[in-house]
Motif scaffolding. Structure first.
Motif, short mmCIF file in Angstrom:
data_model
loop_
_atom_site.label_atom_id
_atom_site.label_comp_id
_atom_site.label_asym_id
_atom_site.label_seq_id
_atom_site.Cartn_x
_atom_site.Cartn_y
_atom_site.Cartn_z
N THR A 10 0.94 -1.13 -0.08
CA THR A 10 0.08 -0.09 -0.01
C THR A 10 0.88 1.30 -0.08
OG1 THR A 10 -0.09 0.09 2.43
CG2 THR A 10 -1.96 -1.30 1.27
N ARG A 15 2.46 -0.04 -3.84
CA ARG A 15 1.13 0.20 -4.55
C ARG A 15 1.27 0.41 -6.20
NH1 ARG A 15 -0.74 4.73 -6.49
NH2 ARG A 15 0.57 5.87 -5.27
N LEU A 16 2.07 0.79 -6.69
CA LEU A 16 2.37 0.94 -8.16
C LEU A 16 2.88 -0.27 -8.94
CD1 LEU A 16 4.19 4.28 -8.66
CD2 LEU A 16 1.64 3.85 -8.67
N THR A 18 1.81 -3.16 -7.26
CA THR A 18 0.93 -4.06 -7.28
C THR A 18 0.03 -3.70 -8.55
OG1 THR A 18 1.03 -4.18 -4.76
CG2 THR A 18 -1.21 -4.63 -5.83
N GLU A 19 -0.43 -2.56 -8.91
CA GLU A 19 -1.05 -2.16 -9.96
C GLU A 19 -0.59 -2.78 -11.17
OE1 GLU A 19 -1.32 1.92 -9.83
OE2 GLU A 19 -2.65 2.05 -8.17
N ARG A 20 0.83 -2.65 -11.42
CA ARG A 20 1.45 -3.17 -12.92
C ARG A 20 1.21 -4.69 -12.79
NH1 ARG A 20 2.81 1.67 -11.91
NH2 ARG A 20 3.86 2.96 -13.16
N ARG A 22 -1.10 -6.68 -11.24
CA ARG A 22 -2.52 -7.01 -11.53
C ARG A 22 -2.94 -6.83 -12.99
NH1 ARG A 22 -4.75 -5.32 -5.89
NH2 ARG A 22 -4.44 -7.23 -4.60
N ALA A 23 -2.34 -5.87 -13.47
CA ALA A 23 -2.79 -5.24 -15.02
C ALA A 23 -2.33 -6.28 -15.88
CB ALA A 23 -2.17 -3.96 -15.37
N VAL A 30 -1.46 -8.22 -1.26
CA VAL A 30 -0.89 -7.24 -0.71
C VAL A 30 -0.63 -7.49 0.88
CG1 VAL A 30 -1.27 -4.73 -0.04
CG2 VAL A 30 -1.61 -5.84 -2.47
N ALA A 161 7.39 5.98 -10.53
CA ALA A 161 6.77 5.08 -11.62
C ALA A 161 7.90 4.13 -12.33
CB ALA A 161 5.88 5.94 -12.37
N ASP A 165 8.17 0.23 -12.74
CA ASP A 165 8.24 -0.57 -13.85
C ASP A 165 9.39 -1.60 -13.93
OD1 ASP A 165 5.94 0.71 -14.85
OD2 ASP A 165 7.30 2.28 -16.12
N THR A 168 8.79 -4.66 -11.31
CA THR A 168 7.75 -5.24 -11.95
C THR A 168 8.41 -6.30 -12.90
OG1 THR A 168 6.10 -3.70 -11.64
CG2 THR A 168 5.63 -5.46 -13.32
#
Length: 249
Positions: A10, A15-16, A18-20, A22-23, A30, A161, A165, A168
């Motif tokens: 979180t 958080r970023l 995690t978003e990547r 999941r995308a 988490v 960000a 990247d 990830t």
């Protein structure tokens, strides 16, 4: 689809990441102290940590705090990951942890060593300071009527960000050991960063450079926390400020 646990998921970086992930279609868990169903304090471990790592193929370890406890947290995480048969542990660290004798840097270096000696497949990435952290420091310095700056210090901020990247990509690749550092695109003196902040916010304060003492300060003056030869980031601090303060940007 890979099952991946992100500690500190979180936070600013987690958080970023995690978003990547999941995308990309991956199943992401988490873990943080307050995020259900894996609300775990890594310094304490326990059944919640066991549940979080069980079935995970990769762990991305972003959880960290300068208030202490990182080494204990890493020990608990590594032990749980070994029991669960995790294949890959990815750790985010800081450029200069082996050169600048700050307490927090020493802890980060110790965790790097724990990860490398864990018996797990592992990857460690070091980066320079995130734009967000530099902004927080400048906002604190701007509170008094005069901004007192440690004399002779520069920084090389990087966009979080871009780090997300890279992290990830590392999480989805094979364990690689310690990979090349990531630094922001430009090295700036603190005074230059302050002036950029003042232009972006309209907060005017006189500056006073203050010489400090100590080994850590001398190592910072010498650029021990910088990596100009690895200035691979592209987003500048000025661009970050323009996005954060659009009315003036």
């Amino acid at each position: 689809m890979t099952t991946i646990l992100v500690t500190g998921g979180t936070g600013t970086l987690g958080r970023l990441v995690t978003e990547r992930l999941r995308a990309g279609g991956h199943k992401v868990r988490v873990l943080s102290r307050h995020a259900e169903p894996y609300a775990v304090d890594l310094r304490e471990g326990g059944p919640g940590l066991t549940a979080a790592v069980t079935g995970a193929e990769v762990v991305v370890h972003c959880a960290s705090t300068p208030r202490g406890g990182d080494e204990k947290a890493a020990a608990n995480l590594i032990a749980a990951a070994r029991r669960a048969g995790v294949a890959h542990l990815v750790y985010i660290s800081i450029v200069g942890v082996d050169r600048v004798p700050l307490g927090y840097y020493r802890a980060k270096l110790a965790v790097e060593e724990q990860v490398a000696q864990s018996g797990l497949g592992w990857t460690v990435l070091r980066t320079t300071q995130f734009h967000d952290l530099v902004l927080q420091v400048l906002q604190t310095l701007a509170k008094p009527p005069v901004m007192l700056l440690p004399a002779g210090i520069s920084d090389q901020p990087i966009a979080v960000a871009e780090v997300a990247d890279r992290l990830t990509g590392l999480a989805l690749a094979a364990p690689a050991g310690r990979v090349p550092d990531m630094g922001g695109p430009e090295v700036h003196t603190l005074a230059e960063l302050v002036r950029a902040y003042q232009r972006a916010t309209g907060r005017r304060r006189p500056l006073l450079n203050v010489p400090l003492a100590g080994k850590a300060y001398r190592r910072l003056q010498a650029g021990g926390h910088l990596t100009p030869e690895r200035a691979v980031g592209t987003g500048t601090f000025e661009e970050f400020l323009a996005e954060r303060f659009p009315a003036r940007g």
